[in-house]
Motif scaffolding. Structure first.
Motif, PDB file in Angstrom:
ATOM      1  N   TYR A 528     121.571  78.235 121.369  1.00 29.16           N
ATOM      2  CA  TYR A 528     120.564  79.184 121.163  1.00 29.16           C
ATOM      3  C   TYR A 528     121.015  80.462 120.457  1.00 29.16           C
ATOM      4  N   GLN A 529     120.320  80.947 119.568  1.00 26.38           N
ATOM      5  CA  GLN A 529     120.714  82.168 118.990  1.00 26.38           C
ATOM      6  C   GLN A 529     119.402  82.886 118.506  1.00 26.38           C
ATOM      7  N   THR A 530     119.667  84.372 118.663  1.00 28.26           N
ATOM      8  CA  THR A 530     118.700  85.181 118.511  1.00 28.26           C
ATOM      9  C   THR A 530     119.175  86.268 117.460  1.00 28.26           C
ATOM     10  N   ALA A 531     118.371  86.651 116.436  1.00 23.23           N
ATOM     11  CA  ALA A 531     118.750  87.988 115.538  1.00 23.23           C
ATOM     12  C   ALA A 531     117.573  88.911 115.295  1.00 23.23           C
ATOM     13  N   SER A 532     117.737  90.035 115.534  1.00 19.54           N
ATOM     14  CA  SER A 532     116.692  90.982 115.419  1.00 19.54           C
ATOM     15  C   SER A 532     117.152  92.301 114.734  1.00 19.54           C
ATOM     16  N   SER A 533     115.995  92.874 114.097  1.00 21.41           N
ATOM     17  CA  SER A 533     116.177  94.281 113.338  1.00 21.41           C
ATOM     18  C   SER A 533     115.022  95.040 113.559  1.00 21.41           C
ATOM     19  N   SER A 534     115.035  96.309 113.429  1.00 18.21           N
ATOM     20  CA  SER A 534     114.145  97.014 113.542  1.00 18.21           C
ATOM     21  C   SER A 534     114.084  98.472 112.801  1.00 18.21           C
ATOM     22  N   ILE A 535     113.232  98.991 112.189  1.00 19.82           N
ATOM     23  CA  ILE A 535     113.382 100.241 111.469  1.00 19.82           C
ATOM     24  C   ILE A 535     112.179 101.061 111.764  1.00 19.82           C
ATOM     25  N   ARG A 536     112.219 102.478 111.890  1.00 17.60           N
ATOM     26  CA  ARG A 536     111.144 103.127 112.082  1.00 17.60           C
ATOM     27  C   ARG A 536     111.250 104.457 111.018  1.00 17.60           C
ATOM     28  N   GLY A 537     110.060 104.595 110.296  1.00 15.64           N
ATOM     29  CA  GLY A 537     110.002 105.662 109.503  1.00 15.64           C
ATOM     30  C   GLY A 537     108.896 106.663 109.476  1.00 15.64           C
ATOM     31  N   GLN A 538     108.855 107.857 109.213  1.00 12.36           N
ATOM     32  CA  GLN A 538     107.879 108.606 109.184  1.00 12.36           C
ATOM     33  C   GLN A 538     107.700 109.708 107.869  1.00 12.36           C
ATOM     34  N   ALA A 551     108.576 105.858 103.445  1.00 13.19           N
ATOM     35  CA  ALA A 551     108.665 106.729 104.424  1.00 13.19           C
ATOM     36  C   ALA A 551     109.920 107.886 103.857  1.00 13.19           C
ATOM     37  N   SER A 552     109.354 109.195 103.981  1.00  9.51           N
ATOM     38  CA  SER A 552     110.723 109.868 103.698  1.00  9.51           C
ATOM     39  C   SER A 552     111.781 110.210 104.395  1.00  9.51           C
ATOM     40  N   THR A 553     111.702 109.806 105.675  1.00  5.19           N
ATOM     41  CA  THR A 553     112.481 110.099 106.830  1.00  5.19           C
ATOM     42  C   THR A 553     112.585 108.937 107.591  1.00  5.19           C
ATOM     43  N   ILE A 554     113.738 108.158 107.545  1.00  2.00           N
ATOM     44  CA  ILE A 554     114.085 106.926 108.534  1.00  2.00           C
ATOM     45  C   ILE A 554     114.614 107.582 109.643  1.00  2.00           C
ATOM     46  N   VAL A 555     113.852 107.422 110.821  1.00  2.00           N
ATOM     47  CA  VAL A 555     114.125 108.063 112.124  1.00  2.00           C
ATOM     48  C   VAL A 555     115.190 107.388 112.987  1.00  2.00           C
ATOM     49  N   SER A 556     114.953 105.897 112.950  1.00  2.00           N
ATOM     50  CA  SER A 556     115.922 104.906 113.484  1.00  2.00           C
ATOM     51  C   SER A 556     115.921 103.732 112.912  1.00  2.00           C
ATOM     52  N   ALA A 557     117.223 102.834 113.268  1.00  2.00           N
ATOM     53  CA  ALA A 557     117.283 101.481 112.605  1.00  2.00           C
ATOM     54  C   ALA A 557     118.184 100.986 113.771  1.00  2.00           C
ATOM     55  N   SER A 558     117.914  99.702 113.659  1.00  2.00           N
ATOM     56  CA  SER A 558     119.055  98.931 114.788  1.00  2.00           C
ATOM     57  C   SER A 558     118.841  97.385 114.560  1.00  2.00           C
ATOM     58  N   ALA A 559     120.203  96.596 114.894  1.00  2.00           N
ATOM     59  CA  ALA A 559     119.848  95.423 114.556  1.00  2.00           C
ATOM     60  C   ALA A 559     120.940  94.482 115.766  1.00  2.00           C
ATOM     61  N   SER A 560     120.784  93.557 116.054  1.00  2.00           N
ATOM     62  CA  SER A 560     121.574  92.890 117.306  1.00  2.00           C
ATOM     63  C   SER A 560     121.444  91.448 117.126  1.00  2.00           C
ATOM     64  N   ALA A 561     122.345  90.671 117.601  1.00  2.00           N
ATOM     65  CA  ALA A 561     122.282  89.169 117.658  1.00  2.00           C
ATOM     66  C   ALA A 561     123.000  88.771 118.894  1.00  2.00           C
ATOM     67  N   SER A 562     122.397  87.465 119.330  1.00  2.00           N
ATOM     68  CA  SER A 562     123.099  87.041 120.529  1.00  2.00           C
ATOM     69  C   SER A 562     123.173  85.575 120.329  1.00  2.00           C
ATOM     70  N   PHE A 563     124.376  84.969 120.922  1.00  2.00           N
ATOM     71  CA  PHE A 563     124.496  83.339 120.991  1.00  2.00           C
ATOM     72  C   PHE A 563     124.438  82.809 122.310  1.00  2.00           C
ATOM     73  N   SER A 564     124.108  81.689 122.821  1.00  2.00           N
ATOM     74  CA  SER A 564     124.246  81.065 124.204  1.00  2.00           C
ATOM     75  C   SER A 564     124.098  79.742 123.933  1.00  2.00           C
ATOM     76  N   GLY A 565     124.919  78.982 124.930  1.00  2.00           N
ATOM     77  CA  GLY A 565     124.656  77.523 124.869  1.00  2.00           C
ATOM     78  C   GLY A 565     124.606  76.954 126.260  1.00  2.00           C
TER      79      GLY A 565
END
Length: 992
Positions: A528-538, A551-565
């Motif tokens: 089982y694996q997941t990957a996610s990303s998000s970004i916020r702009g204003q 968007a003129s300003t990128i306030v935040s951005a993130s990305a992550s991944a996990s694996f399990s079995g």
């Protein structure tokens, strides 16, 4: 040598394959017999039947018919008896005698088909079941205009509580089998579709609380053949580490060896709000404001010449269409069978800004290569789009703003722009202008192979994949109050979820005289694996440019991944003597990467027994067609925790302008499963040739090693650590009754299920309660059910002051936090459903009621709508508020005194209401035309209504709510939660 999960996934299938080859060779090395018998097996229509079992009576020797229904077998003598058997047909015996060619016609046995129930890794005869198992078949599934699989279970199965947390189109439901067994983990059951566990849960990164979207909504309920609910440990332990919350086994429709049949079904209807809150109109609100301030805020002239009196609920609720279209084809030959379908479901929400559309496609294929090997596949593809608006747990949503805005404010200004003069954002502007879209792309498929090594030994392998791509796009322009704060606000999120599953097992059956044995053993693994990303702009340059690139300003951005079995070895042995004395033993050894190295493996055994008393010679009672006693005990687990919680984790930050990392999690190598031990005892009773069937169960579930966050001293540098520190119990009874009241031209049948569960927390860390959770001040405390309401007990309004009086529980003369006490229980005393089905010639009528009794609901809406302070609109009930000394009422005074107002508004039993309800969940009336048209097998039209009537004392929009969605600790709390819709549809079923 230490094997990894990946190496095991390669080695084990090779071992199984070599075993298969060896057994196949040994199966062909049989000693020749004296007489050779050949023949063909057909049904009454002359259609050949492949795969029929043919056994020499009293031995294990036998064969099966090939794809053309032919067989050949060597027998020792003329007196040999051959036994022919095949699922869905009556068994038949033939003595050889002088014949050398024996052709056999098998008679269809419709009843025998219904006698088999799909369970874990196989099917079992209903009369031989020793576990607590319930089934929902096609008769219960049809004509229910619900978009998701969990919705069709509501009120249909004893011991299964399905709560539609909100009426949001495509929204998630909470499904709890035999109570809540976890506090920090999930209480949702494991869903297994066509033998493969599938991904469920809400993968949204934008919080919508009770309006969460469950991945289960991607699956088309019209593709379902049957649903089996495994409730006790004996039935569920074969799934081991993930079975504490029960297992829902879903079987999709498949083709048969018959001419191709085309089915078209469709319905179209309208939805509307079945209930609204009675609010103050413009004049009443003006009078209330004058009374509140003690001044003439609004003059008599203004009150007599009201120009605006907006019914905001009428503005935000709408009559909305719902439609469903499905085309399917099924059929095949003795060699190849198929089922394929396509579906379009389109639902517009009754609340502005909400809707849900889903497109499904499915292909199920089965191919018999020879009399030993069958292969097949199941492929399901889904695309769905959901539009949502903030509602519960928000003061910026359509529903809370619409209800709270006083009627004196118009929707539009004279120039056509939105009027934003009210205390909150204009609700209609949010519904029309707020963009929040989620897109789901889903592929669920598997391939399988069944190889009959010997007549009584079969090897099965199945490989499945579940892939979900989930994207969210959100944008608030400067037209909206919230968007104007940020000069435009946008979000983009992506989530990818991949689950790879493989099941491989051998099944051996043996019958010796009156002894019947079935043994199953196998190996499975999941990655089982997941990957996610998000970004916020204003700061968007133009309100029509809604994507992050503008968007003129990128306030935040993130990305992550996990694996399990997880890798597992499992087995089950069923034994019965003369179909009278029944015994079943099962077990599963699971190893999961989610847990610490000291407790990575867990073993989950179960044993069950049954006694079919009606088969005893002394039980010669004509009216009793079935009487079986059952008992079981076993262990199951719950591994629903984030991956790597046991490990030493690090977060990233900056230090002195340079990138840096810091420890974010204390390692805990002893972290292990939440484990549930469950005892079950029950009986099944059939009367008058099963015209009355009754099933009753008592269960006792003890869950220990709950995964909870234990607080740590500040000196450790961490606030908490996750450990196994709690215990919970669930005890309850279940009753299910099915009756055939009338049989003939006029038919009448009844299905009733009733269940009651008692939940109790047995142990917490150092006995310390987990307190003040959610808006209703929910609490988790030893000796009490999970999530009780714990706050101040209101004694009513003091006639002399007009203020609420609270109980001084510790008798110290002052009301403080120490006076808080238990004021409500969100758990129902019992739940259930009753369905009456009538038929007369071509007419049919089904009436389904669903009910919940004894549960309390915290009406958080009243914190604002009955606050008697500020500029919010108020419920019409405040017209009976206290106005002068001596008034006897339950509504306190309106006041601007901040201390008195805060006291009157404090969370207390004043806002606790009886949440019991009985709902006419579905009524369907249909007519099936006689087959007077060439090439048309079936034509049926029907009318169906959903949520037609609701009987309740609850004053909110809907008693069946939870603004926190699938949260085990905070349940039964309403805070401007999207209500369910009343639905009227007209449908058509056509087969040719």
């Amino acid at each position: 040598m230490k094997l990894s999960l990946q190496s095991l996934s390669v080695v084990i299938p090779k071992i199984l394959f070599l075993t298969l080859c060896f057994l196949s060779y040994s199966g062909f090395s049989q000693t020749a017999q004296n007489l050779n018998i050949t023949g063909k097996v057909t049904d009454k229509q002359g259609v050949t039947i492949p795969g029929v079992n043919i056994v020499i009576k009293g031995t294990l020797n036998g064969t099966v018919t090939d794809v053309d229904g032919n067989y050949a077998i060597d027998v020792p003598s003329d007196s040999t008896v051959l036994e022919f058997s095949f699922l869905g047909f009556k068994n038949k015996s033939e003595t050889v005698g002088t014949r050398r060619v024996i052709n056999v016609t098998l008679e269809s046995d419709i009843k025998s088909l219904s006698e088999f129930v799909v369970v874990g890794y196989g099917v079992e005869k209903r009369t031989l079941l020793t576990g607590a198992v319930a089934e929902i078949d096609q008769k219960q599934l049809k004509d229910l205009p619900v978009p998701s699989i969990d919705g069709v279970m509501q009120g249909q199965v004893a011991g299964v509580q399905v709560t539609q947390n909100s009426g949001t189109p495509g929204g998630a439901m909470s499904v709890r089998i035999r109570g809540i067994s976890s506090i920090g983990g999930s209480s949702q059951p494991l869903y297994v579709i066509d033998g493969i566990p599938v991904t469920t849960g809400d993968f949204s990164q934008l919080s919508f609380s009770g309006q969460g979207v469950n991945a289960l909504s991607d699956l088309n309920p019209n593709d379902i053949e049957s649903i089996t609910v495994l409730k006790d440990a004996a039935a569920a332990s074969i799934y081991g580490a993930r079975a504490s919350n029960g297992v829902v086994v879903i079987t999709t429709k498949r083709g048969a060896a018959e001419k191709t049949k085309i089915n078209f079904s469709s319905y179209y209807g309208m939805q509307q709000a079945w209930n609204t809150v009675d609010m103050l109109d413009a004049r009443e609100w003006m009078q209330y404001r004058n009374d509140l301030t003690g001044t003439q805020v609004f003059s008599p002239e203004q009150m007599n010449n009201i120009k605006v009196d907006t019914d905001w609920q009428d503005e935000i609720f709408r009559t909305a269409p719902i439609a469903n279209y499905e085309l399917s084809a099924s059929g095949g030959t003795e060699k190849t069978r198929f089922f394929m379908s396509g579906n379009l479901f389109d639902q517009e929400g009754i609340l502005l800004g909400t809707d849900y559309r889903r497109v499904n496609g499915r292909l199920n294929l089965d191919h018999t290569i020879n009399d030993k090997l069958t292969i097949g596949t199941s492929i399901g593809l889904t695309y769905s789009k959901t539009d949502r608006v903030e509602s519960d747990q928000s003061l910026h949503g359509v529903l809370p703003n619409g209800i709270s805005t006083p009627a004196i404010y118009p929707v539009y200004n004279p120039d056509g722009t939105y009027n934003q003069d009210g205390p909150y954002s204009n609700a209609v502007s949010i519904g029309n202008e707020y963009i929040s879209e989620s897109y789901s792309y889903r592929a669920v498929g598997n391939v399988y192979g069944d190889y009959k090594i010997l007549p009584n030994l079969k090897f099965s392998t199945k490989w499945g994949i579940d892939f979900l791509n989930y994207r969210e796009h959100s944008y608030e322009s400067t037209i909206l109050v919230q968007g104007a704060k940020y000069n435009g606000l946008g979000f983009e999120t992506y989530s990818n979820i991949l689950n790879l599953v493989s099941n491989n097992f051998l099944t051996y059956t043996k019958k010796i005289d009156k002894h019947n044995i079935e043994v199953l053993g196998g190996y499975s693994f999941e990655q089982y694996q997941t990957a996610s990303s998000s970004i916020r702009g204003q700061d968007f340059a133009d309100q029509s440019l809604e994507y992050i690139s503008s968007a003129s300003t990128i306030v935040s951005a993130s990305a992550s991944a996990s694996f399990s079995g997880i890798r597992s070895f499992f087995g089950r042995a069923n034994y019965n003597f003369d179909n009278k004395y029944l015994l079943s033993v099962s077990g599963r050894l699971d190893g999961s990467s989610r847990f610490g190295e000291n407790n990575r493996n867990g073993f989950f055994p179960a044993v069950s027994a049954g006694w079919r008393i009606n088969e005893e010679d002394f039980m010669d009672v004509a009216v009793i067609s079935e009487l079986k006693l059952r008992a079981s005990y076993g262990l199951t687990g719950n591994d629903d925790i984030p991956a790597f919680l046991f490990a030493e984790l690090y977060g990233n930050t900056s230090y002195g302008g340079l990138p840096a990392i810091y420890p974010s999690n204390i390692p805990n190598p002893d972290l292990k499963w939440e484990s549930t031990a469950q005892f079950n005892i029950g009986f099944d009773l059939g009367l008058f040739e099963d015209r009355v069937v009754l099933s009753a169960d008592y269960y006792d579930k003890q869950t220990k090693d709950l995964l909870l966050s234990r607080p740590l001293p500040p000196s450790s540098g961490f606030s908490s650590i996750t450990q196994n520190v709690g215990e919970v119990e669930n005890k309850g009874i279940e009753l299910a009754i099915t009756t055939q009241n009338y049989v003939g031209d006029f038919t009448w049948s009844t299905r009733l299920n009733l269940s009651g569960n008692r939940n109790k927390v047995l142990k917490l860390y150092n006995g310390e309660p987990i307190d003040d959770l959610g808006r209703g001040s929910s609490r988790i405390e030893e000796g009490e059910p999970i999530g009780i309401f714990y706050s101040y007990n209101s004694l009513g309004v003091d006639p002399s002051t007009g203020d609420i009086v609270f109980e001084d529980t510790n008798f110290d003369g002052v009301i403080t936090a120490a006076d808080r006490t238990k004021v409500g229980n969100p758990h129902p005393d019992f739940i259930g459903g009753i369905t009456n089905t009538f038929g007369y010639k071509g007419f049919d009528l089904s009436i389904f009621f669903q009910f919940s009794y004894g549960n309390d609901v915290f009406n958080g809406n009243r914190l604002f709508l009955e606050s008697l302070q500020g500029g919010d609109n108020q419920v019409a009930d405040i017209e009976r508020r206290w106005r002068q000394p001596g008034d006897i009422t339950d509504i306190p005074r309106a006041t601007t005194d901040p201390i008195a107002a805060a006291s009157n508004k404090r969370v207390s039993s004043r806002f606790i209401e009886d949440g019991s309800y009985m709902r006419l969940k579905n009524l369907t009336f249909g007519y099936t035309f006689q087959n007077d048209w060439k090439n048309i097998e079936n034509l049926r039209i029907y009318f169906s209504g959903q949520n037609l009537l609701t009987f309740t004392e609850y004053s909110g929009l809907d008693p069946e709510v939870n603004y926190r969605g699938d949260d085990n600790a905070v349940i039964g709390t309403d805070f401007f939660t999207y209500p369910q819709a009343r639905t009227f549809i007209l449908g058509l079923n056509l087969s040719f």
